[in-house]
Design a protein around this motif. Structure first.
Motif, PDB file in Angstrom:
ATOM      1  N   MET A 166      63.315  15.929 -13.270  1.00  0.00           N
ATOM      2  CA  MET A 166      64.694  16.285 -12.912  1.00  0.00           C
ATOM      3  C   MET A 166      65.624  15.878 -14.048  1.00  0.00           C
ATOM      4  N   PRO A 167      66.520  16.779 -14.483  1.00  0.00           N
ATOM      5  CA  PRO A 167      67.461  16.427 -15.542  1.00  0.00           C
ATOM      6  C   PRO A 167      68.440  15.366 -15.058  1.00  0.00           C
ATOM      7  N   ASP A 168      68.885  14.519 -15.985  1.00  0.00           N
ATOM      8  CA  ASP A 168      69.842  13.465 -15.669  1.00  0.00           C
ATOM      9  C   ASP A 168      71.179  14.105 -15.296  1.00  0.00           C
ATOM     10  N   ALA A 169      71.680  13.789 -14.074  1.00  0.00           N
ATOM     11  CA  ALA A 169      72.946  14.378 -13.599  1.00  0.00           C
ATOM     12  C   ALA A 169      74.117  13.980 -14.490  1.00  0.00           C
ATOM     13  N   ARG A 170      73.973  12.856 -15.197  1.00  0.00           N
ATOM     14  CA  ARG A 170      75.072  12.413 -16.050  1.00  0.00           C
ATOM     15  C   ARG A 170      75.354  13.394 -17.180  1.00  0.00           C
ATOM     16  N   ARG A 171      74.316  14.187 -17.547  1.00  0.00           N
ATOM     17  CA  ARG A 171      74.536  15.171 -18.600  1.00  0.00           C
ATOM     18  C   ARG A 171      75.477  16.292 -18.149  1.00  0.00           C
ATOM     19  N   ARG A 172      75.652  16.416 -16.830  1.00  0.00           N
ATOM     20  CA  ARG A 172      76.503  17.476 -16.309  1.00  0.00           C
ATOM     21  C   ARG A 172      77.957  17.032 -16.132  1.00  0.00           C
ATOM     22  N   ILE A 173      78.259  15.784 -16.483  1.00  0.00           N
ATOM     23  CA  ILE A 173      79.652  15.309 -16.383  1.00  0.00           C
ATOM     24  C   ILE A 173      80.495  16.006 -17.450  1.00  0.00           C
ATOM     25  N   PRO A 174      81.549  16.701 -17.074  1.00  0.00           N
ATOM     26  CA  PRO A 174      82.360  17.436 -18.051  1.00  0.00           C
ATOM     27  C   PRO A 174      82.970  16.508 -19.104  1.00  0.00           C
ATOM     28  N   ARG A 175      83.122  17.054 -20.324  1.00  0.00           N
ATOM     29  CA  ARG A 175      83.771  16.294 -21.392  1.00  0.00           C
ATOM     30  C   ARG A 175      85.250  16.104 -21.067  1.00  0.00           C
ATOM     31  N   THR A 176      85.844  15.072 -21.679  1.00  0.00           N
ATOM     32  CA  THR A 176      87.242  14.752 -21.421  1.00  0.00           C
ATOM     33  C   THR A 176      88.163  15.910 -21.783  1.00  0.00           C
ATOM     34  N   ASP A 177      87.920  16.549 -22.951  1.00  0.00           N
ATOM     35  CA  ASP A 177      88.814  17.630 -23.363  1.00  0.00           C
ATOM     36  C   ASP A 177      88.736  18.821 -22.416  1.00  0.00           C
ATOM     37  N   VAL A 178      87.575  19.064 -21.847  1.00  0.00           N
ATOM     38  CA  VAL A 178      87.430  20.152 -20.882  1.00  0.00           C
ATOM     39  C   VAL A 178      88.201  19.820 -19.596  1.00  0.00           C
TER      40      VAL A 178
ATOM     41  N   LEU B  15      90.733  17.866 -19.240  1.00  0.00           N
ATOM     42  CA  LEU B  15      92.184  17.829 -19.444  1.00  0.00           C
ATOM     43  C   LEU B  15      92.805  19.219 -19.512  1.00  0.00           C
ATOM     44  N   ARG B  16      91.961  20.251 -19.600  1.00  0.00           N
ATOM     45  CA  ARG B  16      92.504  21.615 -19.585  1.00  0.00           C
ATOM     46  C   ARG B  16      92.619  22.170 -18.166  1.00  0.00           C
ATOM     47  N   ASP B  17      92.159  21.416 -17.190  1.00  0.00           N
ATOM     48  CA  ASP B  17      92.309  21.843 -15.798  1.00  0.00           C
ATOM     49  C   ASP B  17      93.800  21.948 -15.471  1.00  0.00           C
TER      50      ASP B  17
ATOM     51  N   ALA C 209      99.995  15.842 -16.109  1.00  0.00           N
ATOM     52  CA  ALA C 209     100.386  15.266 -17.395  1.00  0.00           C
ATOM     53  C   ALA C 209     101.866  15.514 -17.660  1.00  0.00           C
ATOM     54  N   ASP C 210     102.361  16.701 -17.286  1.00  0.00           N
ATOM     55  CA  ASP C 210     103.779  16.992 -17.458  1.00  0.00           C
ATOM     56  C   ASP C 210     104.631  16.128 -16.532  1.00  0.00           C
ATOM     57  N   ARG C 211     104.083  15.808 -15.379  1.00  0.00           N
ATOM     58  CA  ARG C 211     104.851  15.096 -14.360  1.00  0.00           C
ATOM     59  C   ARG C 211     104.864  13.592 -14.575  1.00  0.00           C
ATOM     60  N   ILE C 212     103.703  13.009 -14.926  1.00  0.00           N
ATOM     61  CA  ILE C 212     103.642  11.550 -15.014  1.00  0.00           C
ATOM     62  C   ILE C 212     103.219  11.039 -16.380  1.00  0.00           C
ATOM     63  N   GLY C 213     102.897  11.938 -17.306  1.00  0.00           N
ATOM     64  CA  GLY C 213     102.548  11.517 -18.656  1.00  0.00           C
ATOM     65  C   GLY C 213     101.063  11.649 -18.937  1.00  0.00           C
ATOM     66  N   PRO C 214     100.700  12.070 -20.175  1.00  0.00           N
ATOM     67  CA  PRO C 214      99.297  12.324 -20.512  1.00  0.00           C
ATOM     68  C   PRO C 214      98.413  11.081 -20.510  1.00  0.00           C
ATOM     69  N   GLU C 215      98.947   9.926 -20.861  1.00  0.00           N
ATOM     70  CA  GLU C 215      98.112   8.727 -20.938  1.00  0.00           C
ATOM     71  C   GLU C 215      97.596   8.314 -19.562  1.00  0.00           C
ATOM     72  N   ARG C 216      98.438   8.448 -18.548  1.00  0.00           N
ATOM     73  CA  ARG C 216      97.993   8.107 -17.195  1.00  0.00           C
ATOM     74  C   ARG C 216      96.897   9.069 -16.741  1.00  0.00           C
ATOM     75  N   VAL C 217      97.049  10.326 -17.099  1.00  0.00           N
ATOM     76  CA  VAL C 217      96.052  11.317 -16.709  1.00  0.00           C
ATOM     77  C   VAL C 217      94.727  11.033 -17.416  1.00  0.00           C
ATOM     78  N   LYS C 218      94.766  10.741 -18.725  1.00  0.00           N
ATOM     79  CA  LYS C 218      93.540  10.421 -19.455  1.00  0.00           C
ATOM     80  C   LYS C 218      92.840   9.211 -18.854  1.00  0.00           C
ATOM     81  N   SER C 219      93.610   8.199 -18.485  1.00  0.00           N
ATOM     82  CA  SER C 219      93.029   6.998 -17.898  1.00  0.00           C
ATOM     83  C   SER C 219      92.326   7.337 -16.587  1.00  0.00           C
ATOM     84  N   ALA C 220      92.959   8.168 -15.758  1.00  0.00           N
ATOM     85  CA  ALA C 220      92.342   8.556 -14.487  1.00  0.00           C
ATOM     86  C   ALA C 220      91.071   9.369 -14.713  1.00  0.00           C
ATOM     87  N   VAL C 221      91.080  10.237 -15.731  1.00  0.00           N
ATOM     88  CA  VAL C 221      89.897  11.038 -16.044  1.00  0.00           C
ATOM     89  C   VAL C 221      88.745  10.135 -16.465  1.00  0.00           C
TER      90      VAL C 221
END
Length: 433
Positions: free
Chosen positions: A1-13, A15-17, A24-36
């Motif tokens: 079975m492939p490691d499920a961790r490999r399916r975790i989306p990259r941060t840049d992907v 953040l385009r959601d 990010a527009d509402r509360i700031g990009p740094e808070r959003v990055k931290s939550a991601v």
């Protein structure tokens, strides 16, 4: 079975959601990055599935830009100090938004020269309380009284009744505030009885003014006597009346609550009050009265430190000139309609299996206004554990406990919030399941 961790989306992907872009527009990009990053770590630990990382990040985001959370005030206290006292009207909220950018707060656009700060808000206050020859606005009610003592009584005496040496909340006591200005207090009378003759005997060359304080957060009953402003005005020194709750004119439901117009017409030289209580406006302190005294206060150096910002001025003006405030509407609410609303809400949540009832209740003014006065109201009655759960909900609802039940009193809840209130109650039931 492939490691499920490999399916975790990259941060840049992630953040385009679109939902995270909006956040990010509402509360700031740094808070959003931290939550991601936290959500990605939860996925690595198997707490959430890789495809649920965005939802997990959104759940980790703060609800508001600041630490202040909007709540539904279902306590039955119209002016709840811990909840920020008077809610602003829709007109006042729009005025705050409009004033958030550059404004002509101290500029005459016609001439391009400096203009009087907040001139239109001050004019609106004068128009609302026409018995005042002049007005001034500072940052809260206590500041209005401190400015009066500093500008008019440094090194002199303020004559005040012993029965009016009040504590205004959070440990702040009126005598301490006044003495801190450099004025001296001359106490007269007793706790329960002070006559005009007591004041007259205390007046001398060192007297700056008589201070008449409305004991707004308590009542003394029985063998009592208090001198009215009309009795004190002829004694030859200015009378400063601190009415506290900021009622501009008499109100039929609050016959014993002092108001600015009546006190000025009775002979008060100055009236000080709060703007965020019965007036229904933003936090500020109101000074109304004789032109010479108001001018002296407004030109004192301390006035600069106590002045209000442009958004407060905008909200105050909109409160004074706009439609009825939420506070006015709550005071004038029809008890029968409140009960019908409570019945509708109870019926809606009972359909979800919630033990809910409509009950009649009594509301209070709060905020140091109309002590001892209760207003007929109605509430949604729920099991006691709902009180804590509702406070911690996505939309916090603050009620009160009474007789082993959680009461959500509708006196201070606008009808427009009924749907949000219902959803909050249902969400507690959903979590129980």
């Amino acid at each position: 079975m492939p490691d499920a961790r490999r399916r975790i989306p990259r941060t840049d992907v992630l953040l385009r959601d679109l939902r995270l872009l909006d956040a990010a527009d509402r509360i700031g990009p740094e808070r959003v990055k931290s939550a991601v990053r936290q959500a990605q770590q939860q996925a690595r630990e198997g707490i959430v599935k890789p495809e649920g990382v965005v939802d997990a990040a959104i759940a980790l985001l703060p609800r508001t830009v600041s630490g202040l959370q909007p709540v539904i005030n279902a306590t039955g206290v119209l002016l709840h100090t811990n909840l920020g006292r008077a809610p602003l009207s829709a007109a006042a909220r729009r005025a705050v938004q409009e004033a958030a950018g550059p404004t002509d707060v101290e500029l005459d656009l016609e001439t391009g020269t400096r203009a009087r700060r907040g001139r239109t808000a001050l004019a609106a206050l004068c128009a609302r309380v026409q018995a005042a020859a002049a007005v001034h606005v500072v940052n809260n009610g206590a500041a209005a009284l401190v400015l009066a003592a500093t500008a008019l009584a440094v090194g002199k005496e303020i004559v005040v009744s012993r029965g009016e040496m009040v504590e205004i909340g959070d440990g702040f006591r009126l005598p301490d505030l006044l003495v801190s200005t450099g004025a001296r207090l001359r106490e007269v009378g007793t706790t329960n009885r002070t006559t005009a003759e007591d004041y007259a005997r205390a007046i001398g060359p060192e007297t700056a003014f008589i201070l008449k304080v409305h004991p707004s957060n308590f009542r003394i009953t029985g063998f009592t006597r208090a001198a009215a402003v009309a009795e004190l005005a002829p004694l030859g020194v200015p009378v400063v009346a601190d009415i506290g709750s900021g009622l501009p004119a008499p109100h039929p439901l609050l016959p014993e609550e002092p108001d600015a117009r009546t006190q000025l017409e009775a002979g008060a030289a100055l009236v000080t009050a709060s703007g965020d209580k019965l007036l229904g406006g933003p936090q500020c302190g109101l000074v109304l009265g004789r032109e010479d005294l108001v001018r002296t206060m407004a030109r004192h150096p301390l006035a600069r430190a106590l002045r209000v910002d442009k958004m407060t001025l905008a909200a105050l003006e909109a409160t004074l000139t706009g439609p009825p405030t939420p506070t006015e509407q709550a005071l004038g609410a029809d008890p029968g309609e409140l009960y019908r609303r409570a019945e509708r809400l109870a019926g809606m949540v009972r359909a979800d299996g919630i033990d809910a009832q409509a009950v009649r209740s009594r509301a209070t003014v709060g905020g140091g206004g109309a002590p001892g006065v209760t207003l007929p109201s109605a509430a949604l009655s729920l099991p006691e554990p709902y009180a804590a759960a509702l406070r911690r909900g996505r939309v916090p609802v603050v009620g009160r406990l009474d007789g082993g039940r959680c009461l959500l009193d509708l006196a201070a809840v606008p009808a427009d919030d009924d749907q949000r209130l219902t959803e909050a109650v249902r969400s507690v039931r959903a979590e129980e399941r």
